[in-house]
Enzyme design. Structure first.
Site, mmCIF file in Angstrom:
data_model
loop_
_atom_site.group_PDB
_atom_site.id
_atom_site.type_symbol
_atom_site.label_atom_id
_atom_site.label_comp_id
_atom_site.label_asym_id
_atom_site.label_seq_id
_atom_site.Cartn_x
_atom_site.Cartn_y
_atom_site.Cartn_z
ATOM 1 N N PHE A 75 0.821 -1.217 0.000
ATOM 2 C CA PHE A 75 0.000 0.000 0.000
ATOM 3 C C PHE A 75 0.858 1.271 0.000
ATOM 4 O O PHE A 75 1.777 1.392 -0.780
ATOM 5 C CB PHE A 75 -0.987 -0.023 1.167
ATOM 6 C CG PHE A 75 -2.039 -1.103 1.026
ATOM 7 C CD1 PHE A 75 -3.197 -0.883 0.299
ATOM 8 C CD2 PHE A 75 -1.844 -2.357 1.586
ATOM 9 C CE1 PHE A 75 -4.151 -1.878 0.139
ATOM 10 C CE2 PHE A 75 -2.792 -3.364 1.434
ATOM 11 C CZ PHE A 75 -3.950 -3.126 0.705
ATOM 12 N N SER A 76 0.577 2.213 0.902
ATOM 13 C CA SER A 76 1.196 3.536 0.808
ATOM 14 C C SER A 76 2.655 3.587 1.224
ATOM 15 O O SER A 76 3.284 4.647 1.098
ATOM 16 C CB SER A 76 0.388 4.552 1.619
ATOM 17 O OG SER A 76 -0.800 4.882 0.935
ATOM 18 N N THR A 77 3.207 2.465 1.685
ATOM 19 C CA THR A 77 4.657 2.424 1.842
ATOM 20 C C THR A 77 5.330 2.765 0.516
ATOM 21 O O THR A 77 6.439 3.303 0.483
ATOM 22 C CB THR A 77 5.101 1.028 2.312
ATOM 23 O OG1 THR A 77 4.454 0.726 3.543
ATOM 24 C CG2 THR A 77 6.603 0.964 2.516
ATOM 25 N N TYR A 165 -4.551 14.107 1.664
ATOM 26 C CA TYR A 165 -3.835 12.888 1.315
ATOM 27 C C TYR A 165 -4.227 12.368 -0.064
ATOM 28 O O TYR A 165 -5.382 12.002 -0.289
ATOM 29 C CB TYR A 165 -4.116 11.825 2.374
ATOM 30 C CG TYR A 165 -3.268 10.590 2.279
ATOM 31 C CD1 TYR A 165 -1.883 10.677 2.215
ATOM 32 C CD2 TYR A 165 -3.847 9.331 2.279
ATOM 33 C CE1 TYR A 165 -1.097 9.542 2.140
ATOM 34 C CE2 TYR A 165 -3.081 8.186 2.211
ATOM 35 C CZ TYR A 165 -1.702 8.301 2.140
ATOM 36 O OH TYR A 165 -0.929 7.167 2.072
#
Length: 274
Positions: A75-77, A165
């Site tokens: 995901f957003s890693t 975001y």
């Protein structure tokens, strides 16, 4: 109902260096007390691996065990990873953070985005968290189609005045910006694979290649929208209620395309702890 499965203690494997026992204890508690289905954890200190743990199920539906080489969507890693790719481009003089995005991508200037700087885009200040043109998984495989949808998007607020975001859209914008400045016109995934992953000998994919066995990829047991209400104590209330309102920027930021793209290998972003 939230998906639950009991994980036997013997499915938690790996080892830690002396002094890191509490990390292993906390990892085991995730399965015994917190409903974890499958996970892995690796910690490096001064370039040396001191924690290497994995356990549970790669797929809780079929009770397929998690292996040492299991890959999982992160995901957003990936925002840090894509930011690193942009930083490499900057280090080579291809991008100036304070230049406008339209300097490198003229079509981006449409619909009030002509003054948006690269820095504002990377900092989630461009007002482009939601993409209104409906996109399919097939569309996502055509970078020109995606680029046109991104360029056509009107900001949800005056760029630079607010922060919001950019959950999914940021990677698409970064990828197109990189494709515009890279002399080889590579996608973000290919650029990262060739310029960062290969030299460092790491296994991390932005879009899983055909060489990866799909059986290595963990299945993500996600929550249905209504199930988010069960997590009001751990997630910001504004986010939960915004997610449940289909007209909000929050919901729209996550709703395009209307499929679970993390279960689509070609679009899946995976990493290994090994």
């Amino acid at each position: 109902m939230v998906f639950k499965v009991d994980v036997p203690p013997d499915l938690v494997q790996g080892d830690v260096d002396e002094g890191y026992g509490p990390v292993a204890d906390a990892f085991r508690r995730n399965f015994a007390e917190r409903g974890e289905i499958g996970a892995a954890c690796a910690v490096y200190r001064d370039g040396r691996k001191v924690v290497d743990l994995w356990g549970g199920y790669r797929d809780g539906r079929t009770r397929t065990p998690w292996r040492r080489d299991t890959l999982v969507t992160v995901f957003s890693t990936t925002k840090g990873v894509s930011g690193l790719a942009i930083a490499v481009a900057h280090s080579r003089g291809w991008i100036d953070y304070d230049a406008t995005v339209a300097t490198y991508w003229p079509g981006f200037a449409r619909n009030g985005k002509e003054t948006v700087t690269v820095r504002q885009l990377l900092a989630h200040q461009a007002g482009l968290a939601a993409i209104d043109r409906p996109l399919t998984v097939t569309d996502l495989a055509d970078l020109d189609v995606v680029a046109d949808a991104l360029a056509d998007q009107r900001p949800a607020w005056e760029p630079g005045t607010r922060h919001g975001y950019h959950a999914i859209s940021l990677g698409w914008y970064e990828g197109e910006l990189l494709r515009r400045v890279d002399p080889a016109k590579r996608s973000l995934g290919r650029f990262f694979a060739e310029e960062i992953a290969a030299p460092l000998d790491i296994e991390f994919h932005v879009g899983v290649p055909d060489t990866v066995d799909p059986e290595r990829i963990a299945f993500i047991h996600g929550y249905r929208p209504a199930e988010l209400l069960l997590h009001l104590g751990t997630m910001p209330r504004g986010f939960v209620f915004g997610f449940l309102n289909p007209r909000s920027v929050t919901a729209r930021s996550f709703a395009n395309p209307k499929v679970e793209i993390w279960h689509t290998p070609k679009r899946c972003i995976t990493g290994s702890t090994g």
